[in-house]
Design an enzyme around this catalytic site. Structure first.
Site, PDB file in Angstrom:
ATOM      1  CE  LYS B  69      -2.262  -0.495   3.929  1.00 58.16           C
ATOM      2  NZ  LYS B  69      -2.077  -1.874   4.163  1.00 58.16           N
ATOM      3  CB  THR B  71       5.520   0.571  -2.721  1.00 61.77           C
ATOM      4  OG1 THR B  71       6.134   0.098  -1.559  1.00 61.77           O
ATOM      5  CG2 THR B  71       6.019   0.413  -3.718  1.00 61.77           C
ATOM      6  NE  ARG B  92      -0.307   3.862   8.384  1.00 61.13           N
ATOM      7  CZ  ARG B  92      -0.543   2.300   8.676  1.00 61.13           C
ATOM      8  NH1 ARG B  92      -0.703   1.833   9.534  1.00 61.13           N
ATOM      9  NH2 ARG B  92      -0.334   1.669   7.517  1.00 61.13           N
ATOM     10  CE  LYS B 103      19.262  -5.804   5.558  1.00 60.62           C
ATOM     11  NZ  LYS B 103      20.336  -6.472   5.083  1.00 60.62           N
ATOM     12  CB  ALA B 272      -4.486  -0.822  11.317  1.00 60.59           C
ATOM     13  CG  PHE B 300      -3.775  -4.484   9.569  1.00 63.97           C
ATOM     14  CD1 PHE B 300      -2.636  -4.657   9.013  1.00 63.97           C
ATOM     15  CD2 PHE B 300      -4.064  -4.042  10.512  1.00 63.97           C
ATOM     16  CE1 PHE B 300      -1.458  -4.973  10.415  1.00 63.97           C
ATOM     17  CE2 PHE B 300      -3.225  -4.181  11.685  1.00 63.97           C
ATOM     18  CZ  PHE B 300      -2.020  -4.729  11.546  1.00 63.97           C
ATOM     19  CG  PHE B 380       5.520  -8.750  -6.485  1.00 64.53           C
ATOM     20  CD1 PHE B 380       4.491  -8.133  -6.139  1.00 64.53           C
ATOM     21  CD2 PHE B 380       6.326  -8.894  -5.495  1.00 64.53           C
ATOM     22  CE1 PHE B 380       4.072  -7.501  -4.930  1.00 64.53           C
ATOM     23  CE2 PHE B 380       6.283  -8.402  -4.161  1.00 64.53           C
ATOM     24  CZ  PHE B 380       5.029  -7.724  -3.830  1.00 64.53           C
ATOM     25  CD1 TRP B 408       9.650  -2.216  -4.000  1.00 59.98           C
ATOM     26  CD2 TRP B 408      10.403  -3.173  -5.940  1.00 59.98           C
ATOM     27  NE1 TRP B 408      10.755  -2.566  -3.731  1.00 59.98           N
ATOM     28  CE2 TRP B 408      11.441  -3.322  -4.940  1.00 59.98           C
ATOM     29  CE3 TRP B 408      10.968  -3.412  -7.170  1.00 59.98           C
ATOM     30  CZ2 TRP B 408      12.550  -4.072  -4.966  1.00 59.98           C
ATOM     31  CZ3 TRP B 408      12.221  -4.340  -7.402  1.00 59.98           C
ATOM     32  CH2 TRP B 408      12.917  -4.295  -6.200  1.00 59.98           C
TER      33      TRP B 408
END
Lengths: 555, 555
Positions: B69, B71, B92, B103, B272, B300, B380, B408
């Protein structure tokens, strides 16, 4: 006028104007609003540090209200600037917690203040918050290691001495049982919180010479033992890198201004009993790199603050002050002469004379360091002419230069006489200070030397527990660390009721702590509160802010 | 390239250049370094808020990795700016705690990021720290009131629900016994810490319309009961003024930039599940005041984030989005279609088709609000042509505009198709959204309406405990508050194992919490972790910083 009214009556300069006084190029400033900036460490130049005039402000044994070291430091700095000495005052950051307990801040007072005083007393540039996070990350990693089977170091939870910290007066956090709630919550154990100023991370930040040094010191923190009694360090948890990342901005000194528009650097704020009680090495060096004079102060009386400033901080940093200003007040001397706290505004030359041995003892202790001393009598409106005359004459008899100072009432103009004496004293400084002890002395010898040379104690008694701890630290290879004696600030002795100049007393070392990251051993002589509480009616209850941001009830 | 390498490869603009895009005069900026600034609240103009285009980004039921979301929001914002729509992404603030667990950061990814990403993920401008202090000051005042005889409110320590908070993944603080150590330590009681993002203060900051409103909301916090069963509020402790003072800067939205040099506002970060899960009302209004389009996201899946965004935040703020972007991924749909987590990179059109009902259900739920919907398929590299075609055709069949987005991989350029659909959808928006329930509905009715309309549940079951709590809240006069249902994000139901589109399920409300300051009731359906722990090998162990400040191992 109250402190906040005075602060708000002054036109604040843009911080770039303050930086310009110090010839800092604007692109080097990391702004926090228009009145605060962080300074990059590469502005420190060791040549300038070597040649600068470092002036330490310390005090006689204080009354509960304090004797005005910060006010004197700021007033003196402003006065030196009036005398065309390019001067930077370098001070500690106040703790946020106490602000909500008892009304009042810790950024000077009257016409000798640093601004923006509200910010400085609250979140400022976030240094305390960052210290808290680094401290508490290490705590989380410890409990996580105890909880998890993989990479388990075999830490015995009963031995963990590392506590969490929070910058809040919260007695409920002093002693807790953590990690409750069953299997998912961890292995329950007794622990607690210190106030952030009392955390070892604060001491480390203030004794670090670079970010690398900080990272290494964080790794060296001793946190407890394994089940088979071997010491465990933060580096065993690989914690130091993440801790240093959290502190990467906090390590940079903060530039602000005095009410008179002179530069002030405010950075770090360790306790003066269980830690070194003075601003960071990097801030002091930054001040000396940017100005010709640095006026700085160390917490509590000279027995605690000045001793640690010299034997711990200056030794670690390779610094040496050119003069020491010993702040005395007529009120405090009358208190040491037996006058009650609520009677200190009454003239009483006899009580004043009776209190003088406290001043004498601090002078004698400071003389052991071999640096010129100037007495600054921080004037109060209740002081009478007879009292002032008595005190100045007494100093003359002792052969110590002394001046009345009126920083609170008149700012820099009120401290010109003091500034003249300080310049003269610094010019007469013969060389580096002589430390009270050598690092190669045994731990016991170091303690004894401080107790006799600085406190005037007859001897030192160690409990069995303390002796066992001391022996263990020597076996662990920490015999060469300096000592940071934690005792009451209310007396030269370890008994807060012994005012004036106690004689023939013993110092009782109840137990030891060790700060292997910061690099000192802490012999504990008395009860040290590392997490204060709030009073019955906390000042927080009277604080409000209106729609346009005007705060009332805070100072 | 990793996220941090990409972020460091881009020339960062001075924040004054970003402000210039939005025509903010430089003197209005409160700088935090050269790349962050706080914005004063008076830049908010209600007229512009009314006329702006608010675009909400939400998602289908996510896999554990999340569906992108943030990105997508950043990529969409950059794409709208490419299309000459003056756009601000409003997001946020990430929590610091999780950074040291696993990480990775939370400031977008690949070529759709906000920078400075290290700062944003760590201390940023100190908002979380300030929230922590306000939260913990209230806790200290509570224990102090229990401890002291003067001004004692008669608080029953067993009933105190107010917890302390810390922005750290520290399971050891989840459940503690505090105030131990005898008389000076207070009255021992069970309590614990939440992570800062889960504190009610965070929810309050994000729902406040002004500093005054914030102060009032802080005063309204319910903290526990007296010994005779009467509710006690923060205002009874006079805590709200000091809390508001601590939050006076944290309330101001933060301006940063995207990698493409477009404006981004990052402010507030409530959970959330137990809170509204979206940035602050003031940040959203600020974005709408300064730009023509605001792209924002809610935490979420749509069942949690979008529902609360609309029924809680937009209702409180008087906002209404012009379009909702529903982010779906082929990976997640295959997961809902029965594919295992470690097989999601394998082509499987059948699994994709089987997972489609999850998307359909979210579309149906969102349609109940009456705002235009656009599906964004966050692409992706493992997605195959056959899969993409199947998904887009399915959306076409459903009559919902859909586009592939490549934020992305390609930043704004990768989201141009999506941006075109969003502009078109927003232009077709017929008016304000229809809430799922009315505030005057009973608490039970509100819950039932959300469960049936948004989750697709058959009915709602309340435990006896929950019923008793609900009745008490109604008696206390809180029947008119909106509901903020806390349930798992992993399923539309309250059973995280029910993937896809569960049918004929019940929602079980185990108990209630109430946030009378933030202004909502929290029906709890499932186990909600408000203080996460660290994994067996925390990412903190791999983080280092070198002498010139280069960080490795963080992202």
């Amino acid at each position: 006028m109250t402190d906040i009214q005075i602060a708000q009556s002054v036109r604040e300069k843009h911080i770039r104007e303050i930086a310009a006084i110090l010839e800092i190029p604007e692109e080097e400033l990391e702004y926090y609003g228009s009145n605060k900036a962080k300074l990059p460490l590469h502005l420190i130049r060791e040549d300038d540090v070597e040649n600068g005039h470092l002036i330490l402000v310390t005090a006689i044994t204080p009354t509960p209200a304090g004797e005005g070291k910060t006010t004197t430091s700021i007033g003196l700095g402003d006065a030196l600037n009036l005398s065309k000495k390019k001067t930077v005052v370098v001070l500690r950051e106040p703790s946020l917690g106490p602000v909500f307990g008892i009304k009042g801040g810790a950024a000077g007072g009257g016409w000798s203040q640093v601004i923006p005083m509200v910010d400085i007393n609250l979140h400022f540039t976030g240094d305390f918050h960052a210290i808290e996070k680094a401290n508490n990350l290490l705590a989380a990693l410890i409990d996580n290691n105890i909880q998890n089977k993989t990479r388990n170091l075999g830490i015995d939870p009963r031995t963990v001495i590392w506590k969490r910290c929070m910058d809040m007066n919260d007695r409920g956090l002093r002693n807790i049982v953590a990690a409750l709630g069953g299997k998912a919550g961890g292995i329950p154990r007794e622990t607690g919180f210190n106030i952030t100023a009392a955390s070892e991370i604060m001491a480390i930040l203030c004794l670090s010479k670079s970010l690398e040094d900080l990272q290494e010191k964080c790794g060296n923190i001793y946190i407890g033992d394994t089940w088979d009694g071997k010491p465990v360090y933060a580096r065993d948890l690989n914690a130091q890198g993440a801790m240093a990342v959290l502190l990467k901005d906090a390590i940079k000194p903060n530039l602000v201004q005095t009410l008179e528009g002179n530069p002030a650097i405010i950075h770090g704020g360790p306790f003066a009993n269980i830690a070194q009680g003075t601003n960071s090495i990097l801030a002091t060096k930054m001040g000396l790199s940017l100005g010709d004079y640095v006026v700085t102060e160390a917490g509590f009386g000279a027995d605690l603050g000045a001793e640690k400033f010299l034997n711990i901080k200056c030794r670690e940093a390779g610094l040496s002050p050119k003069a020491v200003v010993l702040v005395a007040t007529i009120r405090a001397l009358k208190y040491h002469g037996g006058k009650a706290l609520n009677e200190l505004t009454q003239e009483d030359v006899e009580a004043l004379k009776k209190g003088m041995p406290n001043l004498e003892r601090h002078i004698k202790s400071l003389q052991s360091f071999g640096i010129p001393i100037v007495v600054s009598v921080n004037a109060f409106s209740s002081d009478t002419e007879a009292e002032k005359k008595t005190l100045l004459e007494h100093c003359k008899k002792l052969g110590v230069p002394a001046a009345l100072s009126y920083g609170w009432a008149d700012g820099g103009n009120g401290c010109v006489d003091l500034a003249d004496l300080v310049v003269e004293a610094a010019a007469g400084c013969k060389g580096k200070y002589t430390p009270t002890y050598e690092l190669r002395d045994s731990i016991r010898t170091k303690i004894e030397k401080v107790c006799s040379t600085i406190y005037g104690a007859k001897n030192v008694i160690l409990t069995n527990k303390a002796r066992a701890q001391m022996n263990r630290f020597e076996r662990m290879g920490y015999g060469q660390l300096p000592v940071c004696i934690a005792k009451t600030q209310k007396s030269l002795s370890d008994d807060e009721k012994l005012l004036g100049r106690p004689e023939n007393f013993e110092i009782n070392i109840r137990e030891f702590e060790i700060a292997t990251g910061a690099g000192f051993i802490i012999p504990i002589a008395g009860n040290i509160l590392r997490m204060p509480g709030l009073p019955a009616t906390p000042s927080a209850e009277h604080i409000t802010i209106d729609a346009d941001g005007t705060i009332s009830g805070l100072f």
